[in-house]
Design a protein around this motif. Structure first.
Motif, PDB file in Angstrom:
ATOM      1  N   HIS A 245      24.527 -18.019  70.524  1.00 30.09           N
ATOM      2  CA  HIS A 245      24.426 -18.064  71.983  1.00 30.09           C
ATOM      3  C   HIS A 245      25.760 -17.701  72.632  1.00 30.09           C
ATOM      4  O   HIS A 245      26.766 -18.379  72.412  1.00 30.09           O
ATOM      5  CB  HIS A 245      23.995 -19.475  72.431  1.00 30.09           C
ATOM      6  CG  HIS A 245      23.851 -19.630  73.912  1.00 30.09           C
ATOM      7  ND1 HIS A 245      22.638 -19.884  74.509  1.00 30.09           N
ATOM      8  CD2 HIS A 245      24.760 -19.566  74.917  1.00 30.09           C
ATOM      9  CE1 HIS A 245      22.817 -19.958  75.828  1.00 30.09           C
ATOM     10  NE2 HIS A 245      24.093 -19.777  76.085  1.00 30.09           N
ATOM     11  N   CYS A 339       7.931 -18.553  83.792  1.00 26.27           N
ATOM     12  CA  CYS A 339       9.319 -18.489  83.326  1.00 26.27           C
ATOM     13  C   CYS A 339      10.326 -19.185  84.236  1.00 26.27           C
ATOM     14  O   CYS A 339      11.376 -19.643  83.779  1.00 26.27           O
ATOM     15  CB  CYS A 339       9.768 -17.037  83.175  1.00 26.27           C
ATOM     16  SG  CYS A 339       8.521 -15.911  82.523  1.00 26.27           S
ATOM     17  N   CYS A 342      12.432 -22.623  83.857  1.00 24.69           N
ATOM     18  CA  CYS A 342      13.633 -22.696  83.020  1.00 24.69           C
ATOM     19  C   CYS A 342      14.671 -21.648  83.418  1.00 24.69           C
ATOM     20  O   CYS A 342      15.845 -21.962  83.579  1.00 24.69           O
ATOM     21  CB  CYS A 342      13.280 -22.515  81.545  1.00 24.69           C
ATOM     22  SG  CYS A 342      12.256 -23.859  80.903  1.00 24.69           S
ATOM     23  N   HIS A 343      14.243 -20.402  83.550  1.00 21.56           N
ATOM     24  CA  HIS A 343      15.219 -19.340  83.825  1.00 21.56           C
ATOM     25  C   HIS A 343      15.543 -19.233  85.317  1.00 21.56           C
ATOM     26  O   HIS A 343      16.318 -18.367  85.711  1.00 21.56           O
ATOM     27  CB  HIS A 343      14.732 -18.006  83.262  1.00 21.56           C
ATOM     28  CG  HIS A 343      14.665 -18.018  81.757  1.00 21.56           C
ATOM     29  ND1 HIS A 343      15.778 -17.922  80.965  1.00 21.56           N
ATOM     30  CD2 HIS A 343      13.617 -18.166  80.905  1.00 21.56           C
ATOM     31  CE1 HIS A 343      15.422 -17.988  79.682  1.00 21.56           C
ATOM     32  NE2 HIS A 343      14.107 -18.140  79.618  1.00 21.56           N
ATOM     33  N   MET A 391      12.494 -22.147  73.109  1.00 24.78           N
ATOM     34  CA  MET A 391      11.719 -21.566  74.195  1.00 24.78           C
ATOM     35  C   MET A 391      10.289 -21.458  73.676  1.00 24.78           C
ATOM     36  O   MET A 391      10.066 -20.975  72.566  1.00 24.78           O
ATOM     37  CB  MET A 391      12.261 -20.178  74.561  1.00 24.78           C
ATOM     38  CG  MET A 391      11.256 -19.394  75.395  1.00 24.78           C
ATOM     39  SD  MET A 391      11.961 -17.913  76.108  1.00 24.78           S
ATOM     40  CE  MET A 391      10.502 -16.895  76.208  1.00 24.78           C
TER      41      MET A 391
HETATM   42  C1  HEC Z   1      10.748 -24.401  78.679  1.00 25.58           C
HETATM   43  C2  HEC Z   1      11.823 -23.542  79.101  1.00 25.58           C
HETATM   44  C3  HEC Z   1      11.612 -22.038  79.003  1.00 25.58           C
HETATM   45  C4  HEC Z   1      10.588 -21.280  79.549  1.00 25.58           C
HETATM   46  C5  HEC Z   1       9.374 -21.755  80.309  1.00 25.58           C
HETATM   47  C6  HEC Z   1      10.923 -19.903  79.245  1.00 25.58           C
HETATM   48  N1  HEC Z   1      12.116 -19.831  78.548  1.00 25.58           N
HETATM   49 FE1  HEC Z   1      13.046 -18.144  77.948  1.00 25.58          FE
HETATM   50  N2  HEC Z   1      14.425 -19.256  76.976  1.00 25.58           N
HETATM   51  C7  HEC Z   1      14.478 -20.627  76.963  1.00 25.58           C
HETATM   52  C8  HEC Z   1      15.486 -21.053  76.026  1.00 25.58           C
HETATM   53  C9  HEC Z   1      15.878 -22.494  75.698  1.00 25.58           C
HETATM   54  C10 HEC Z   1      16.035 -19.871  75.470  1.00 25.58           C
HETATM   55  C11 HEC Z   1      17.082 -19.751  74.366  1.00 25.58           C
HETATM   56  C12 HEC Z   1      18.474 -19.966  74.826  1.00 25.58           C
HETATM   57  C13 HEC Z   1      19.401 -19.777  73.669  1.00 25.58           C
HETATM   58  O1  HEC Z   1      19.080 -18.968  72.796  1.00 25.58           O
HETATM   59  O2  HEC Z   1      20.442 -20.406  73.619  1.00 25.58           O
HETATM   60  C14 HEC Z   1      15.356 -18.769  76.116  1.00 25.58           C
HETATM   61  C15 HEC Z   1      15.658 -17.434  75.858  1.00 25.58           C
HETATM   62  C16 HEC Z   1      15.064 -16.365  76.513  1.00 25.58           C
HETATM   63  C17 HEC Z   1      15.459 -14.989  76.350  1.00 25.58           C
HETATM   64  C18 HEC Z   1      16.554 -14.450  75.434  1.00 25.58           C
HETATM   65  C19 HEC Z   1      15.929 -14.191  74.085  1.00 25.58           C
HETATM   66  C20 HEC Z   1      16.731 -13.322  73.147  1.00 25.58           C
HETATM   67  O3  HEC Z   1      16.147 -12.837  72.165  1.00 25.58           O
HETATM   68  O4  HEC Z   1      17.904 -13.096  73.373  1.00 25.58           O
HETATM   69  C21 HEC Z   1      14.643 -14.263  77.149  1.00 25.58           C
HETATM   70  C22 HEC Z   1      14.662 -12.764  77.332  1.00 25.58           C
HETATM   71  C23 HEC Z   1      13.723 -15.179  77.811  1.00 25.58           C
HETATM   72  N3  HEC Z   1      14.019 -16.451  77.383  1.00 25.58           N
HETATM   73  C24 HEC Z   1      12.736 -14.817  78.676  1.00 25.58           C
HETATM   74  C25 HEC Z   1      11.723 -15.678  79.134  1.00 25.58           C
HETATM   75  C26 HEC Z   1      10.535 -15.259  79.835  1.00 25.58           C
HETATM   76  C27 HEC Z   1      10.220 -13.834  80.223  1.00 25.58           C
HETATM   77  C28 HEC Z   1       9.803 -16.389  80.082  1.00 25.58           C
HETATM   78  C29 HEC Z   1       8.430 -16.482  80.747  1.00 25.58           C
HETATM   79  C30 HEC Z   1       7.350 -15.854  80.040  1.00 25.58           C
HETATM   80  C31 HEC Z   1      10.539 -17.506  79.542  1.00 25.58           C
HETATM   81  N4  HEC Z   1      11.693 -17.037  78.952  1.00 25.58           N
HETATM   82  C32 HEC Z   1      10.143 -18.824  79.648  1.00 25.58           C
HETATM   83  C33 HEC Z   1      13.690 -21.488  77.697  1.00 25.58           C
HETATM   84  C34 HEC Z   1      12.542 -21.120  78.366  1.00 25.58           C
END
Ligand code: HEC
Ligand code: HEC
Ligand code: HEC
Length: 475
Positions: A245, A339, A342-343, A391
């Motif tokens: 990360h 999404c 969280c994001h 995630m």
């Molecule tokens: C419950 C919380 C949560 C939700 C809802 C969520 N994410 Fe995430 N997402 C995370 C977390 C935690 C990470 C990982 C962070 C890390 O790697 O340190 C992440 C990582 C990512 C990454 C980076 C992945 C990579 O390969 O580098 C992307 C792009 C992303 N999310 C997109 C989305 C999208 C689009 C949605 C909706 C469909 C979504 N996220 C919904 C928590 C969430």
């Protein structure tokens, strides 16, 4: 996995021969460190049974399912009867004790570079540091022509450049250790180097230039500042390898998350430094379609403040999210529902970066849509130390959070435009293929559907290539 006690292991990865006064305990600890750096457990431990090194893990290759074997010292089902010479032959030459060839799902083409001293340490660890498990793993049964293990002899003749690593005189010890770790032990190439039509790693300019890896895309690791790692600082690289990360840059998901979780986080700082030293010297390879580095896309201003975060937080995640929007909903509507909790509505993630920003993220700015689509479909799981990140996966249709392929495509295309490389796009059909494990390489296509004709073509091709190669060598 192994839950390696770093203090127990040798100070750094050995390139030197074991010294005379090295005790058996030292040797086993060194072997254990090597086994972790080489991530033997990733494939030889079935995550469902969790019996360390007892095999049975299903590797979905384009040729069919290949099951890893039991490499515990069990004399019945494992490698308990292997001599060190037989062990060396399996790990470095891809030939098991009964003389049959292994499939290169076992990364012996990379391990071929292991030094005799390190084979010796690995052998000591597997014989004396690993608990025997008397379990017979599921047997591999590929369909014709891939069940013909002897055809691997032709393949090896072509592609197995079988020599233990020798330090290069004009480079220092750190660089040499880095090269040994990257090319051989940690086998970074197996994922980051493109393969040819016969599934062998390409050499020369293609080395570490990035490639599709099933559903995922392993990025370019060369020193190029636009397509590769040239613009990453040493600190960022170390942090990525040790934790997966880096705020404002990248997170490791999929196979890279596994490498960090099982292996890279346990490497000594010296070895991480060595890896970075070597990576810095990989000749730059530029993808001509790229003009900006993958992490440079996106804005720092709150460009998406007009987002309506209109779903009630209390119900989000507890009911099928598809309920929140029509089948033909826009990307923004899907983002807000699935999404943004969280994001964040503006896509900037949380202040602490725990939920990462989608701007300045290599997943959205590179030359492939695969990692965004795969992160959405399969989620992100990683454990470093005692901290886990998760995630949720939006892929499974049965799950409350399932998104259809069309919705994933719509969402991804919206996100590329909004936060990433606006040139990137993905179709519904491509999402379907990524969900099913990525495009099939030529060699499997020729033999598909396991037709006799296709099979004969592949075997004849391998033999012809082998003969051609032998002739060329003789000249
Ligand atoms: C419950 C919380 C949560 C939700 C809802 C969520 N994410 Fe995430 N997402 C995370 C977390 C935690 C990470 C990982 C962070 C890390 O790697 O340190 C992440 C990582 C990512 C990454 C980076 C992945 C990579 O390969 O580098 C992307 C792009 C992303 N999310 C997109 C989305 C999208 C689009 C949605 C909706 C469909 C979504 N996220 C919904 C928590 C969430
Ligand atoms: C990327 C996956 C992967 C990794 C990493 C891996 N292996 Fe394997 N290994 C396999 C598979 C799959 C097979 C069986 C291949 C076959 O059936 O042709 C195998 C077979 C073997 C065999 C032959 C066993 C027998 O039954 O005769 C040995 C020995 C072995 N591996 C040792 C190791 C060691 C030691 C490491 C770490 C240095 C390692 N492997 C890392 C996938 C892997
Ligand atoms: C099992 C396959 C696999 C192995 C082994 C592997 N990688 Fe990766 N690597 C990937 C994938 C897939 C990604 C993309 C992950 C993502 O974006 O979520 C990645 C991402 C990366 C990135 C981030 C690049 C970017 O632009 O975001 C770096 C740096 C990296 N790997 C370095 C290495 C090094 C160094 C090694 C060996 C020590 C290694 N990897 C071994 C599959 C692998």
């Amino acid at each position: 996995m192994v839950g390696m006690n770093v203090a127990q292991a040798a100070e750094s990865l050995p390139l030197a021969a074991p010294s005379d006064h090295q005790t058996g305990v030292d040797l086993i600890a060194r072997g254990k460190y090597l086994a972790i750096a080489a991530d033997c457990a990733a494939c030889h431990t079935n995550p469902e049974s969790k019996d360390l090194f007892a095999g049975g893990y299903a590797i979905h290759s384009p040729m069919g399912i290949i099951y890893s074997t039991n490499i515990t010292p069990s004399t019945k089902f494992g490698i308990g009867n292997y001599s060190e010479a037989q062990f060396s032959k399996a790990v470095r030459d891809g030939i098991r004790a009964d003389g049959d060839h292994l499939y290169p799902a076992m990364p012996y083409p990379s391990y071929a570079g292991l030094t005799d001293a390190d084979i010796n340490a690995l052998y000591a660890y597997f014989m004396h540091g690993v608990k025997p498990v008397d379990v017979k793993p599921q047997q591999t049964a590929l369909s014709f022509p891939f069940n013909l293990r002897f055809s691997m002899a032709g393949w090896n003749l072509l592609f197995l450049h079988n020599r233990p690593f020798k330090p290069e005189d004009d480079q220092d010890a750190t660089w040499n250790r880095g090269k040994y770790l990257v090319d051989t032990v940690a086998h970074c190439s197996e994922c980051h180097t493109p393969r040819n039509a016969l599934m062998a790693l390409q050499g020369g300019k293609a080395l570490y230039s990035g490639t599709l890896l099933g559903s995922w895309h392993a990025p370019n690791l060369t020193s190029d500042p636009v397509s590769g790692l040239g613009s990453w600082s040493d600190k960022d690289l170390a942090q990525y390898l040790q934790t997966g990360h880096v705020n404002g840059k990248a997170q490791a998901a999929g196979p890279m998350a596994e490498a960090v979780t099982n292996s890279l986080q346990y490497l000594h700082d010296d070895d991480i430094k060595a890896i970075i030293t070597y990576l810095r010297t990989l000749p730059a390879v530029r993808d001509p379609s790229q003009t900006h580095h993958a992490a440079s896309f996106g804005t720092d201003t709150n460009q998406a403040s007009d987002h309506v975060n209109n779903t009630d937080t209390a119900v989000r995640g507890t009911q099928p999210i598809a309920k929140f929007f029509a089948a033909d909903a826009s990307g923004q509507t899907i983002y807000d529902a699935a999404c943004s909790s969280c994001h964040q509505p503006d896509g900037k993630g949380t202040q602490d970066g725990f939920y990462p920003s989608l701007s300045h993220n290599t997943t959205l700015g590179g030359d492939s849509p695969n990692n965004l689509v795969s992160a959405i479909l399969f989620g992100v799981q990683r454990t470093v130390g005692d901290k886990s990140v998760l995630m949720p996966a939006f892929g499974p249709y049965s799950d409350v959070q399932a998104l259809s392929d069309k919705q994933v495509a719509t969402l991804s295309n919206y996100l590329f435009k909004q936060y990433g490389n606006p040139e990137l796009s993905v179709t519904e059909e491509e999402v379907t293929a990524i969900r099913q494990g990525g495009p099939t390489p030529l060699i499997a296509k020729i033999a598909e559907p396991a037709s006799i004709a296709g099979g004969v073509v592949v075997v004849v091709l391998l033999i012809l290539l082998a003969v051609w190669r032998v002739r060329r060598k003789r000249r």
